[in-house]
Structure formats: C-alpha cells, structure tokens
Write a protein that holds these residues in place. Structure first.
Motif, PDB file in Angstrom:
ATOM      1  N   ILE A  49       3.276   5.369  -6.109  1.00 47.23           N
ATOM      2  CA  ILE A  49       3.980   5.129  -7.251  1.00 47.23           C
ATOM      3  C   ILE A  49       2.175   6.746  -8.031  1.00 47.23           C
ATOM      4  CG2 ILE A  49       3.083   3.536  -8.953  1.00 47.23           C
ATOM      5  CD1 ILE A  49       3.880   1.947  -7.828  1.00 47.23           C
ATOM      6  N   ARG A  50       1.247   7.009  -7.236  1.00 44.82           N
ATOM      7  CA  ARG A  50       0.080   7.693  -7.257  1.00 44.82           C
ATOM      8  C   ARG A  50       0.802   8.989  -7.008  1.00 44.82           C
ATOM      9  NH1 ARG A  50      -3.487   3.217  -5.224  1.00 44.82           N
ATOM     10  NH2 ARG A  50      -2.594   4.609  -2.730  1.00 44.82           N
TER      11      ARG A  50
ATOM     12  N   GLN B  69       3.469   1.229  -1.728  1.00 50.31           N
ATOM     13  CA  GLN B  69       4.549   1.431  -2.492  1.00 50.31           C
ATOM     14  C   GLN B  69       3.616   2.338  -3.746  1.00 50.31           C
ATOM     15  OE1 GLN B  69       5.660  -2.583  -2.444  1.00 50.31           O
ATOM     16  NE2 GLN B  69       6.633  -2.042  -1.349  1.00 50.31           N
ATOM     17  N   LEU B  70       2.484   2.141  -3.995  1.00 44.61           N
ATOM     18  CA  LEU B  70       1.254   1.871  -4.460  1.00 44.61           C
ATOM     19  C   LEU B  70       0.391   3.561  -4.432  1.00 44.61           C
ATOM     20  CD1 LEU B  70      -1.256  -0.595  -4.638  1.00 44.61           C
ATOM     21  CD2 LEU B  70       0.032  -0.044  -6.748  1.00 44.61           C
ATOM     22  N   GLU B  71       0.817   3.762  -3.354  1.00 43.22           N
ATOM     23  CA  GLU B  71       0.933   5.386  -2.211  1.00 43.22           C
ATOM     24  C   GLU B  71       1.822   6.274  -3.211  1.00 43.22           C
ATOM     25  OE1 GLU B  71      -0.884   8.659  -1.725  1.00 43.22           O
ATOM     26  OE2 GLU B  71      -2.001   6.510  -1.105  1.00 43.22           O
TER      27      GLU B  71
ATOM     28  N   ARG C 208       4.182  -3.143 -10.073  1.00 43.88           N
ATOM     29  CA  ARG C 208       3.920  -3.394  -9.363  1.00 43.88           C
ATOM     30  C   ARG C 208       2.141  -3.202  -8.866  1.00 43.88           C
ATOM     31  NH1 ARG C 208       3.215  -6.120  -4.987  1.00 43.88           N
ATOM     32  NH2 ARG C 208       4.816  -5.492  -3.697  1.00 43.88           N
ATOM     33  N   GLU C 209       1.796  -2.122 -10.006  1.00 37.97           N
ATOM     34  CA  GLU C 209       0.778  -2.068 -10.765  1.00 37.97           C
ATOM     35  C   GLU C 209      -0.030  -3.307 -10.771  1.00 37.97           C
ATOM     36  OE1 GLU C 209       0.148   3.085 -11.127  1.00 37.97           O
ATOM     37  OE2 GLU C 209       0.804   1.777 -13.138  1.00 37.97           O
TER      38      GLU C 209
ATOM     39  N   GLN D 219       1.065  -1.121   0.150  1.00 40.06           N
ATOM     40  CA  GLN D 219      -0.299   0.371  -0.324  1.00 40.06           C
ATOM     41  C   GLN D 219       0.914   1.091  -0.068  1.00 40.06           C
ATOM     42  OE1 GLN D 219      -3.132   0.394   0.104  1.00 40.06           O
ATOM     43  NE2 GLN D 219      -3.233  -1.821  -0.486  1.00 40.06           N
TER      44      GLN D 219
ATOM     45  N   ILE E  37       7.564   0.104 -11.949  1.00 37.47           N
ATOM     46  CA  ILE E  37       6.106   0.682 -11.065  1.00 37.47           C
ATOM     47  C   ILE E  37       4.679   0.000 -11.921  1.00 37.47           C
ATOM     48  CG2 ILE E  37       4.295   2.699 -12.021  1.00 37.47           C
ATOM     49  CD1 ILE E  37       6.711   4.908 -11.834  1.00 37.47           C
ATOM     50  N   VAL E  38       4.628  -0.643 -13.097  1.00 38.28           N
ATOM     51  CA  VAL E  38       3.655  -1.302 -14.526  1.00 38.28           C
ATOM     52  C   VAL E  38       3.323  -2.434 -13.412  1.00 38.28           C
ATOM     53  CG1 VAL E  38       3.598  -2.905 -16.165  1.00 38.28           C
ATOM     54  CG2 VAL E  38       4.163   0.060 -16.325  1.00 38.28           C
TER      55      VAL E  38
ATOM     56  N   TYR F 170       2.347  10.160 -10.111  1.00 38.42           N
ATOM     57  CA  TYR F 170       1.524  10.156 -11.063  1.00 38.42           C
ATOM     58  C   TYR F 170       1.269  11.786 -10.811  1.00 38.42           C
ATOM     59  CZ  TYR F 170       1.474   5.744 -13.193  1.00 38.42           C
ATOM     60  OH  TYR F 170       1.969   4.717 -14.029  1.00 38.42           O
TER      61      TYR F 170
ATOM     62  N   PRO G 126      -0.771  -5.841  -6.865  1.00 35.75           N
ATOM     63  CA  PRO G 126      -0.753  -5.402  -6.177  1.00 35.75           C
ATOM     64  C   PRO G 126      -0.270  -6.681  -4.561  1.00 35.75           C
ATOM     65  CG  PRO G 126      -2.622  -5.082  -6.941  1.00 35.75           C
ATOM     66  CD  PRO G 126      -2.091  -5.444  -7.618  1.00 35.75           C
TER      67      PRO G 126
END
Length: 297
Positions: free
Chosen positions: A237-238, A233-235, A260-261, A231, A257-258, A241, A264
C-alpha cells in the motif's frame, strides 16, 4: 523422598498374612538381593521401610532371625545370614539341593497362585527394583546378578501377560518396563495402587501440558504468519502511494486499503467482517494479492 522410595514404603505397608505369599516375597527378595549362596545370605537396602519389614518377613516365613542386623549410624541397612543350618532350611524350602547354588533358577512350583506371583514380584522390587519419577520419564526395572533367574523372571512376566525388555548392565541383568500403562498395572499388582494412581496423574498432567504447549506454539506460528502477511500488504500500500496509483484504483481496492491501514492487526477473517457489507475471506485475500501485484508492476 524419591518416587521409588515412596513406592517401596507403600509396598511395605502390606500385611504378612498368608504363609505361601510371605515365602514368595522373601524368595523374590533373595533372588534380587545382594548375595544368596549356600554359605551366605546378604541383603543391603537404603529403604527404611524395607529394612523394617525384612526381619518380620524372615520370621514369618521361616521362624528365624538374621545373624547380622544393621548397626547404628550405617548409611545402608545390611542384613546377613551365615549360620549354615538356617541357610540350608531356606534352600530346602525353595526346592533346591543345598549342595548346589540356590540361585540357578526360579522354582515356578512355588508361584502357581496369582497372589504368590504378586508377592514374589514385590520382594524382587523391594530388594532390586527401582522406578523413575514419572514427571521425567517412565521406567521401572528389576536388577539381579543371576542371569538364569532374570531370564525366568521375564518368562514369568510374559506368562502373566506382561512383555518386559531385557538388558545387561555392569555385570547384572536388568528386566525393565518403559510403558506407563504396564508400570501402572505392575505397581497395582505388587500392592502399590496409590503410587500407580500418582503415575497416572503425572501422565495426565504431562499430556495436558504438552497439549497446551502445542496449541500455544501453533497459535504463535499462526500469529507470526498473520503479522508477516499484514506487513507485506501495508508495504504494498505504501508503495502504491509512492507511485501515486491509489486514486486510479477501483472502489473495492480503495476500500480495502482504507480498512487494512485502519486495522493492521486483524486477521483476514476479522478484517473481512469490517466491510459494508462484509466480504468473504477468499474475496479479501484476492483483493490484497491484487494490491501486492500492482505495487510490483
């Protein structure tokens, strides 16, 4: 039926063959029973098996009958001797002076043989012992109102290689064991090997269950950590962006990034295998940390 009752039922299945052991067993029962004086002998039990065994035990040991037997409808089984001649015969057989209290001590001269010691312990347990349900905890105890007999019982057990605990409770003396291994050995010695095996099985089941619970808790904790890390890591990445900084990243970080998205839910080890060619867990961890750092600057 409680585990303690099951143990007593098994103990009472043993035959009354040897006179010396029969006397040793009733000796233990008298010292750990309710009353044993020069005026009265009284044994009270809730065990149906022990109640059935007691008259045979007295008959085999001394060729006599109780003066009082349990009455119909009584919740507890009460056995009593009040005849002075009978009581004095018992006292004399155990090496006491009938003019003194017969419960001052244990006559070790009657318990020289291993079989007699086992029988003595069996009688003591039947009259004043109990053992806890092994699925709950490990505890076996022998309770008597005679302090000297209790101290000498502890000495007898120590001489047999057992090390019991000792305490006082409500005016009585308690000799107890809390080690499952020692309880298993004692049950077997007294003549209850099936109950000892039941305790061993309960112990194994408890250890297995505890082991499974520990593994589940550990795996659950690890899963929580994996989810929390993903979570974060995804945060990051967001955030990248939102800052419009993804296009300017190196190809290795864009690929990270690709993937992990896309995955998840995967752990670092699993996600590292998705790369072409696969990368090491350490390498992937470094890349993800770099993305988090970049999202904060």
């Amino acid at each position: 039926m409680s585990f303690s009752s099951e143990v007593k039922t098994e103990l009472c299945r043993g035959r009354l063959d040897r006179p010396c052991c029969t006397r040793a067993e009733i000796y233990g029962a008298l010292l750990y029973g309710n009353t044993f004086t020069s005026r009265e002998v009284r044994l009270i039990t809730e065990s149906e098996s022990f109640a059935a065994r007691l008259p045979n035990l007295l008959e085999s040991a001394f060729h006599m009958e109780f003066d009082r037997l349990p009455g119909e409808g009584e919740r507890k089984y009460i056995f009593q001797l009040t005849d002075a001649g009978k009581i004095h015969r018992i006292i004399d057989a155990f090496g006491f002076d009938s003019r003194q209290s017969p419960v001052l001590h244990i006559n070790f001269g009657l318990l020289e043989e291993d079989c007699c010691r086992a029988a003595f312990l069996r009688g003591a347990f039947l009259a004043g012992g109990s053992v806890t349900e092994p699925s709950k905890r490990y505890h076996l105890e022998l309770v008597t109102s005679h302090a000297q007999a209790s101290r000498e019982m502890q000495a007898l057990l120590a001489d047999m290689g057992r090390q019991p605990g000792q305490s006082a409770r409500n005016g009585s003396q308690v000799t107890y064991f809390k080690s499952s291994g020692q309880i298993e050995e004692l049950l077997t010695l007294m003549g209850a090997p099936v109950s000892a095996m039941a305790l061993m099985n309960a112990k194994a089941e408890k250890e297995l269950r505890n082991g499974v619970n520990r593994r589940v808790n550990c795996e659950s904790a690890n899963l929580d950590k994996t989810v929390d890390a993903a979570q974060a890591q995804l945060e990051a990445i967001r955030r990248l962006y939102e800052l419009d900084r993804v296009e300017g990243l190196p190809a290795s970080l864009k690929e990270t990034i690709v993937l992990r998205e896309a995955y998840p839910e995967l752990t670092l080890s699993q996600l590292a295998e998705e790369f072409e060619p696969p990368v090491t867990k350490s390498c992937l961890n470094h890349r993800l940390r770099k993305l988090i750092e970049l999202s904060r600057t």
